[in-house]
Scaffold this active site. Sequence first.
Site, PDB file in Angstrom:
ATOM      1  N   ASP A 189       0.658  -1.247  -0.411  1.00  0.00           N
ATOM      2  CA  ASP A 189       0.045  -0.095   0.007  1.00  0.00           C
ATOM      3  C   ASP A 189       0.981   1.297   0.051  1.00  0.00           C
ATOM      4  O   ASP A 189       1.832   1.083   0.659  1.00  0.00           O
ATOM      5  CB  ASP A 189      -1.181  -0.220   1.004  1.00  0.00           C
ATOM      6  CG  ASP A 189      -1.820   1.285   1.284  1.00  0.00           C
ATOM      7  OD1 ASP A 189      -2.553   1.558   0.365  1.00  0.00           O
ATOM      8  OD2 ASP A 189      -1.954   1.135   2.266  1.00  0.00           O
TER       9      ASP A 189
ATOM     10  N   ASP B 162      -0.022   5.073   1.289  1.00  0.00           N
ATOM     11  CA  ASP B 162      -0.603   5.645   2.026  1.00  0.00           C
ATOM     12  C   ASP B 162      -0.509   5.501   3.536  1.00  0.00           C
ATOM     13  O   ASP B 162      -1.106   4.520   3.630  1.00  0.00           O
ATOM     14  CB  ASP B 162      -1.553   6.321   2.018  1.00  0.00           C
ATOM     15  CG  ASP B 162      -2.362   7.148   0.252  1.00  0.00           C
ATOM     16  OD1 ASP B 162      -0.559   7.893  -0.411  1.00  0.00           O
ATOM     17  OD2 ASP B 162      -3.017   7.691  -0.004  1.00  0.00           O
TER      18      ASP B 162
END
Length: 249
Positions: A20, A22
């Site tokens: 991922d 963020d």
Amino acid sequence: MGDLTADRFEWSDYDGVLFDLDGVITPTAEIHEHAWGELFSAYDYTAADYLEHIDGRPRYDGVRSFLASRGVELPEGDLDDAPGDGTVCALGNRKNELFNEILDRDGIAPYPGSQATLDLLGSAGIPAAIVSSSKNAVPVLDAAGLADRFDVVIDGVVAADLGLAGKPAPDGYLLGAARLGVDPSRTVVVEDASSGVAAGKAGSFAVTIGVDRGAGHDTLLAHGATFVVDDLADLLGSDHPSDDTREER
């Protein structure tokens, strides 16, 4: 791998890594939360709302989830609605506008432990991908100087084009593995959101590492993390210390 713990984990045991973005590679979660907070300031928005209703979800899903928590119903609108507050799409587009204003103003730099991890993977020849719900993944990677560090980027733009279900569905991660050319059973997922670790578990990946940036160890474990660390620096051996002295961005 059910008994795998952080102290027994080795990146070199796997064929690929899906990150991922963020909150895992860059602290963009802070920018996102700032933008969401400004967007929903009239609704007594709190940091807990971000973790419960927004973190890890595609943007419009986050709008819907937050509004539902306040008992607010708005028309869906259209994806090309002008930024505003009259429809779900208008709110989502306003949030994106706010995010980009903050990114342009303040810039972004990767977490030192994440930068060191990418250096380690690059040296070992282990391919890496970004799998993010955000439609801003590419500009964030550009701003952080990481555009050339990932072999594949599956973001909100790709997901929308292909009609992929968002996290906690595993669709984005499965596509990321396919485009890297690695089998999920030989692949690591790295996530900081409960919806993201749930996606890793649902996709039957070899390992789903939770990075606790505020969701909580217990929450990440309950949603499917194999184990949880406070930072990816925790998984670096003494030969690969994280570097906190990089040039300010």
